[in-house]
Design an enzyme around this catalytic site. Sequence first.
Site, PDB file in Angstrom:
ATOM      1  N   TYR A 142     -12.165  -3.228  -9.374  1.00 30.45           N
ATOM      2  CA  TYR A 142     -11.945  -3.480  -7.946  1.00 30.45           C
ATOM      3  C   TYR A 142     -13.207  -4.071  -7.299  1.00 30.45           C
ATOM      4  CZ  TYR A 142     -12.744  -2.332  -3.101  1.00 30.45           C
ATOM      5  OH  TYR A 142     -13.143  -2.406  -1.804  1.00 30.45           O
ATOM      6  N   HIS A 143     -14.331  -3.396  -7.473  1.00 30.46           N
ATOM      7  CA  HIS A 143     -15.565  -3.894  -6.859  1.00 30.46           C
ATOM      8  C   HIS A 143     -15.892  -5.300  -7.370  1.00 30.46           C
ATOM      9  CE1 HIS A 143     -16.195   0.519  -6.144  1.00 30.46           C
ATOM     10  NE2 HIS A 143     -16.580   0.054  -4.979  1.00 30.46           N
ATOM     11  N   THR A 167     -17.451  -5.030   0.226  1.00 26.60           N
ATOM     12  CA  THR A 167     -17.827  -3.628   0.066  1.00 26.60           C
ATOM     13  C   THR A 167     -19.300  -3.519  -0.314  1.00 26.60           C
ATOM     14  OG1 THR A 167     -17.599  -1.714  -1.413  1.00 26.60           O
ATOM     15  CG2 THR A 167     -16.784  -3.799  -2.238  1.00 26.60           C
ATOM     16  N   LEU A 226     -15.304  12.095   1.160  1.00 32.32           N
ATOM     17  CA  LEU A 226     -15.429  12.983   2.320  1.00 32.32           C
ATOM     18  C   LEU A 226     -14.068  13.562   2.706  1.00 32.32           C
ATOM     19  CD1 LEU A 226     -17.469  14.148   4.291  1.00 32.32           C
ATOM     20  CD2 LEU A 226     -17.203  12.102   5.688  1.00 32.32           C
ATOM     21  N   ASN A 227     -13.028  12.717   2.660  1.00 34.86           N
ATOM     22  CA  ASN A 227     -11.679  13.221   2.926  1.00 34.86           C
ATOM     23  C   ASN A 227     -11.318  14.331   1.937  1.00 34.86           C
ATOM     24  OD1 ASN A 227     -11.582  11.206   4.812  1.00 34.86           O
ATOM     25  ND2 ASN A 227      -9.704  10.250   4.053  1.00 34.86           N
ATOM     26  N   ARG A 228     -11.618  14.077   0.664  1.00 39.20           N
ATOM     27  CA  ARG A 228     -11.274  15.073  -0.363  1.00 39.20           C
ATOM     28  C   ARG A 228     -11.985  16.386  -0.082  1.00 39.20           C
ATOM     29  NH1 ARG A 228     -13.193  12.722  -4.793  1.00 39.20           N
ATOM     30  NH2 ARG A 228     -14.918  14.128  -5.277  1.00 39.20           N
ATOM     31  N   LYS A 234     -14.165  -8.002  -5.455  1.00 39.38           N
ATOM     32  CA  LYS A 234     -14.810  -8.338  -4.179  1.00 39.38           C
ATOM     33  C   LYS A 234     -16.006  -9.272  -4.398  1.00 39.38           C
ATOM     34  CE  LYS A 234     -12.552  -5.576  -1.182  1.00 39.38           C
ATOM     35  NZ  LYS A 234     -11.912  -5.980   0.074  1.00 39.38           N
ATOM     36  N   ARG A 263     -16.518   8.486 -13.561  1.00 40.39           N
ATOM     37  CA  ARG A 263     -17.003   7.111 -13.434  1.00 40.39           C
ATOM     38  C   ARG A 263     -18.255   6.906 -14.285  1.00 40.39           C
ATOM     39  NH1 ARG A 263     -15.927   5.268  -7.189  1.00 40.39           N
ATOM     40  NH2 ARG A 263     -13.974   6.389  -6.938  1.00 40.39           N
ATOM     41  N   SER A 289     -16.697  -1.296 -10.687  1.00 46.06           N
ATOM     42  CA  SER A 289     -15.299  -1.126 -11.113  1.00 46.06           C
ATOM     43  C   SER A 289     -14.641  -2.505 -11.082  1.00 46.06           C
ATOM     44  CB  SER A 289     -14.538  -0.181 -10.177  1.00 46.06           C
ATOM     45  OG  SER A 289     -14.250  -0.831  -8.945  1.00 46.06           O
ATOM     46  N   ARG A 302       0.831  -1.205   0.000  1.00 38.76           N
ATOM     47  CA  ARG A 302       0.000   0.000   0.000  1.00 38.76           C
ATOM     48  C   ARG A 302       0.870   1.261   0.000  1.00 38.76           C
ATOM     49  NH1 ARG A 302      -1.688   3.772  -0.861  1.00 38.76           N
ATOM     50  NH2 ARG A 302      -3.431   5.029  -0.117  1.00 38.76           N
TER      51      ARG A 302
END
Lengths: 421, 421
Positions: free
Chosen positions: A181-182, A144, A239-241, A185, A326, A179, A35
């Site tokens: 990634y999704h 997720t 939210l971080n962004r 999962k 997206r 995605s 990571r």
Amino acid sequence: MRIAVLGGDGYCGWATAIYLSNRGQSVAILDNFIRRQWDHEVGAETLTPIRPLSERLRSWRQLTGKNIDSFVGDVMDYDFLSSTIKEFEPEAIVHFAEQRAAPYSMIDRKHAVFTQVNNVVGTLNVLFAMREFAPDCHLVKLGTMGEYGTPNIDIEEGYITIEHNGRKDVLPFPKQPGSFYHLSKVHDSHNIMFTCKIWGLRATDLNQGVVYGTVTDEVSMDEALINRFDYDEVFGTVLNRFCVQAAIGMPLTVYGKGGQTRGFLDIRDTVRCIEIACLNPAAKGEFRVFNQFTEQFSVMDLARMVQTAGKKLGMNVEIKHIPDPRVEAEEHYYNAKHSKLIELGLVPHLLSDSLLDSLMNIAVRYRDRVDSSAMMPKVNWRQARNDRSSSAQATEPAHHAVRGNGSRSKTVKPEVEYSKR
Amino acid sequence: MRIAVLGGDGYCGWATAIYLSNRGQSVAILDNFIRRQWDHEVGAETLTPIRPLSERLRSWRQLTGKNIDSFVGDVMDYDFLSSTIKEFEPEAIVHFAEQRAAPYSMIDRKHAVFTQVNNVVGTLNVLFAMREFAPDCHLVKLGTMGEYGTPNIDIEEGYITIEHNGRKDVLPFPKQPGSFYHLSKVHDSHNIMFTCKIWGLRATDLNQGVVYGTVTDEVSMDEALINRFDYDEVFGTVLNRFCVQAAIGMPLTVYGKGGQTRGFLDIRDTVRCIEIACLNPAAKGEFRVFNQFTEQFSVMDLARMVQTAGKKLGMNVEIKHIPDPRVEAEEHYYNAKHSKLIELGLVPHLLSDSLLDSLMNIAVRYRDRVDSSAMMPKVNWRQARNDRSSSAQATEPAHHAVRGNGSRSKTVKPEVEYSKR
């Protein structure tokens, strides 16, 4: 209880490892630090200055007298994984050790293939190692909420009762991930469900929402324990962004209409949910699914909340809509169930203004570390190859112009303080 | 129409390639011959003496004057795949190039990982190559009816309308695959659906039943064109195994109760279904699913039909139940829809006694090539490692004793004759 935390140097993994250790569990971390390597690859850095795992663990031992074992290696390496399982003999395996960013998986073919192979094979290795060397161990796997997509019906927790042509069955809830990634999962979930059936393994799939927050009780003991705060376009969450954008006086960048609605949770609830899952293991042969989030918000809900919280701190926060990189519904029905963890004792921390303050305060405290060029999306779902080199144009490169307005000139005293030993 | 057949040297692939060529299509075969290598690995051989691809193609050209291009390589190799797509410019890609045996995927961890990586990455490569170099090309992908498992409701073709809490949506039919191989096909289906959505690709997922038969109009032109007939425990299918067992006077080995019910189709219908899919392409952005089978039978149905057909050929065929090496329902509800291909013009060849005769005749014709030790299951779903070495015991090693009884001593004239040029 002996708990192995795979990916214990990552964002959720680190918070979980020290939380469980603090609660008296015997914890081992397995990690290969990939990571941290991805940060170098994408040219991004956590807002918060995290320390190397060895230093984190030394500090943890000094602060609490508690030891966390560290096994350095890759879950893709079956010899490493299986020998570690044999040595540590975990009663629960908490599996965070996956590539977890949708945009990273969408950069190009190599990143899509890497993400799916890394995640799927890593999880297959965990399942085989459990079957061979720890058949009673309980797998707590991070899935997720994005596995479900945004169907036009209520989202249940893993399974749905379907009546069809006069017959009835309880079946896996249909998946529409958004995605590569999704998708990985979803592949994992199917693989795990199958091994529970054929080998009698016990597993809990935690379909987690978007996690926010950096500070937990343990992290706040000392700055050496500080956790990640990712805000870049690849690994950062919305939210971080927004909080970072507000802190440096940059307009909040809403993708498209902003009606995209998702489940969210505080990282303090993430660690508690993991604990609840470990302490209430699935039965032998059971593949159990919990939807792990506490509240659902649209992107515009979040933007307005950050705007309001910013106002209280004296910031003038603008909201700007940019084209959605997206492919997703920008407005849709969304109602996802999430009662199973509550029934087992979860008491949620809600995203109130005060929590926003706390998130915002982290952003303000470290705002001199912000790279304002890291936030505009450069990974477009519609393209098969995205050039993220520094010379490449972001979708909307105009954000540099806005830097310096708003709160940047205003002194805001950080309210988060780390207790010193 | 220019059609690339990936895996065109395999069982379905070869029959499809020469059928399409015979019908006037411009065909290219991509293959790396790994299927032939797996025969060496598992110590099995097709009952029928198939020829190398180069010889097959030379014979095809001599017999028909038609040319089939051959590209030798692995779809896992993106440079090979993408350069071939650029050179051949297919309008349809028929994708058979996957590891397709459930028992092979269940041998051990390495075979499970190989199967999922090989199949998932191969298909990802096809999707990326289409997006980059052939965006209007139509993907005709071989899935399997085994993706659905055996739910207690009717199985629809890919999607199901679900009404839930007063709302309604059409969602992907829930999947409950029964092996790491079947899981790989479920992973593929999700990946393909996603790329149709984000890139506007067009794809047809053919959820195929169990294919039987060796002889098509093209194959019967000359023995040099003969197709595979797999009857071993890893790559063989149940009906082939039963016919071979009958031909050598060995009892038919039914796994468990034999109530396992599946969809079946004649290989002459396989090739016609592929043609129908190619000639009626999916729309741009459409991910279409057809259930490709014509009749459903339980394992006991098949055993009794082989017994009856054997009787007509003067054979005394016994049926024997052995423990099921798979983890599956041995009795269950099964009703799978399969009307979409019929609506597009498929006229099924049904598994009547005459077809059984034809299958049986192939078994009888080549019975001197039968390896009677190849049929007892050595791969047990419940184990994480299965030793298939020659010294390993099969689940039920007693079959050698029965060899020589029944029809072996009786002269049965094969009714299948190859026309000679």
